[in-house]
Design a protein around this motif. Structure first.
Motif, PDB file in Angstrom:
ATOM      1  N   ASN A 119     -25.426 -49.873  66.454  1.00 19.71           N
ATOM      2  CA  ASN A 119     -26.121 -50.946  67.168  1.00 19.71           C
ATOM      3  C   ASN A 119     -25.287 -51.465  68.338  1.00 19.71           C
ATOM      4  OD1 ASN A 119     -28.438 -50.854  65.578  1.00 19.71           O
ATOM      5  ND2 ASN A 119     -27.652 -52.348  64.124  1.00 19.71           N
ATOM      6  N   ILE A 120     -23.990 -51.604  68.123  1.00 15.63           N
ATOM      7  CA  ILE A 120     -23.098 -52.032  69.208  1.00 15.63           C
ATOM      8  C   ILE A 120     -23.170 -51.029  70.361  1.00 15.63           C
ATOM      9  CG2 ILE A 120     -20.666 -52.351  69.889  1.00 15.63           C
ATOM     10  CD1 ILE A 120     -20.214 -53.256  66.887  1.00 15.63           C
ATOM     11  N   MET A 121     -23.062 -49.759  70.021  1.00 16.83           N
ATOM     12  CA  MET A 121     -23.059 -48.719  71.049  1.00 16.83           C
ATOM     13  C   MET A 121     -24.395 -48.646  71.780  1.00 16.83           C
ATOM     14  SD  MET A 121     -20.866 -45.788  69.050  1.00 16.83           S
ATOM     15  CE  MET A 121     -20.897 -44.624  70.424  1.00 16.83           C
ATOM     16  N   LEU A 122     -25.479 -48.874  71.070  1.00 14.47           N
ATOM     17  CA  LEU A 122     -26.799 -48.867  71.697  1.00 14.47           C
ATOM     18  C   LEU A 122     -26.923 -50.020  72.693  1.00 14.47           C
ATOM     19  CD1 LEU A 122     -29.222 -46.981  71.226  1.00 14.47           C
ATOM     20  CD2 LEU A 122     -30.125 -48.688  69.643  1.00 14.47           C
ATOM     21  N   LEU A 123     -26.450 -51.186  72.304  1.00 14.67           N
ATOM     22  CA  LEU A 123     -26.500 -52.362  73.180  1.00 14.67           C
ATOM     23  C   LEU A 123     -25.567 -52.222  74.385  1.00 14.67           C
ATOM     24  CD1 LEU A 123     -26.462 -55.060  70.401  1.00 14.67           C
ATOM     25  CD2 LEU A 123     -28.246 -54.887  72.160  1.00 14.67           C
ATOM     26  N   PHE A 124     -24.442 -51.578  74.199  1.00 13.54           N
ATOM     27  CA  PHE A 124     -23.362 -51.523  75.187  1.00 13.54           C
ATOM     28  C   PHE A 124     -23.282 -50.150  75.855  1.00 13.54           C
ATOM     29  CE2 PHE A 124     -18.622 -52.158  76.030  1.00 13.54           C
ATOM     30  CZ  PHE A 124     -18.779 -53.248  76.868  1.00 13.54           C
ATOM     31  N   GLU A 125     -24.312 -49.342  75.661  1.00  8.75           N
ATOM     32  CA  GLU A 125     -24.272 -47.937  76.068  1.00  8.75           C
ATOM     33  C   GLU A 125     -23.850 -47.730  77.517  1.00  8.75           C
ATOM     34  OE1 GLU A 125     -27.047 -43.939  76.177  1.00  8.75           O
ATOM     35  OE2 GLU A 125     -27.998 -45.871  75.789  1.00  8.75           O
ATOM     36  N   GLU A 126     -24.375 -48.514  78.426  1.00  6.70           N
ATOM     37  CA  GLU A 126     -24.080 -48.318  79.848  1.00  6.70           C
ATOM     38  C   GLU A 126     -22.618 -48.600  80.188  1.00  6.70           C
ATOM     39  OE1 GLU A 126     -26.406 -46.883  81.652  1.00  6.70           O
ATOM     40  OE2 GLU A 126     -27.662 -46.992  79.861  1.00  6.70           O
ATOM     41  N   GLU A 127     -21.912 -49.305  79.319  1.00  3.63           N
ATOM     42  CA  GLU A 127     -20.515 -49.669  79.568  1.00  3.63           C
ATOM     43  C   GLU A 127     -19.523 -48.800  78.799  1.00  3.63           C
ATOM     44  OE1 GLU A 127     -19.862 -51.852  81.818  1.00  3.63           O
ATOM     45  OE2 GLU A 127     -21.812 -52.811  82.034  1.00  3.63           O
TER      46      GLU A 127
END
Length: 168
Positions: A119-127
């Motif tokens: 979930n963290i990676m999905l939310l922060f994917e662009e970064e």
């Protein structure tokens, strides 16, 4: 390389997965407190990283902190959306976890950690850096489709998130 239709379908699934993650928005005061309390290395002093409890495993609190930060960073309605200090803190927290790869058998390794991290990676994917994406994908890969019942449902969701992040 996936087809344009497959990419479109993955983005549709990603948007649907993000809806519950972006509401409600974490309170800015709580996020600022997380940033203030975070050590330079990305850890938090109140998290017991050596804990090995099988039911209430304390290191998962680190990822829960990162998840709240990612939600505040990604939510368009958040006053901290796109905040550079929050981005830096989240990167520190994520790097700390990925460097140490804290583990606790079975459920946390296969579902708990990959679920929150996904979930963290999905939310922060662009970064995400390429290293963060690769190291994170290895951890998400611990969710294999070998369980039954609710565990299989959770593992399927984690597998879908890994596929979205890897465009595979």
């Amino acid at each position: 390389m996936p087809s344009a239709d497959l990419i479109k379908d993955m983005l549709t699934v990603k948007r649907r997965l993000l809806v519950p993650l972006l509401s409600p928005v974490p309170a800015p005061a709580g996020i600022r407190k997380l940033l203030t309390n975070q050590r330079r290395n990305g850890s938090w002093p109140e998290v017991d990283y050596k804990n090995q409890d099988t039911t209430l495993w304390k290191p998962i609190e680190h990822l829960r902190n990162c998840l709240e930060m990612a939600q505040a960073y990604a939510a368009p309605r958040s006053s901290l959306c796109g905040n550079p200090d929050l981005r830096a803190g989240l990167n520190r927290g994520l790097d700390y976890w990925l460097k140490h790869d804290f583990q606790r058998p079975w459920w946390y390794n296969s579902i708990g950690v990959p679920g929150v991290l996904g979930n963290i990676m999905l939310l922060f994917e662009e970064e995400l850096t390429q290293r963060q994406l690769a190291d994170g994908a290895k951890i998400l890969g611990r969710a294999t489709l070998t369980a039954t019942g609710q565990n299989l449902v959770w593992m399927s969701s984690i597998t879908a998130i890994r596929g979205i992040l890897q465009r595979d």
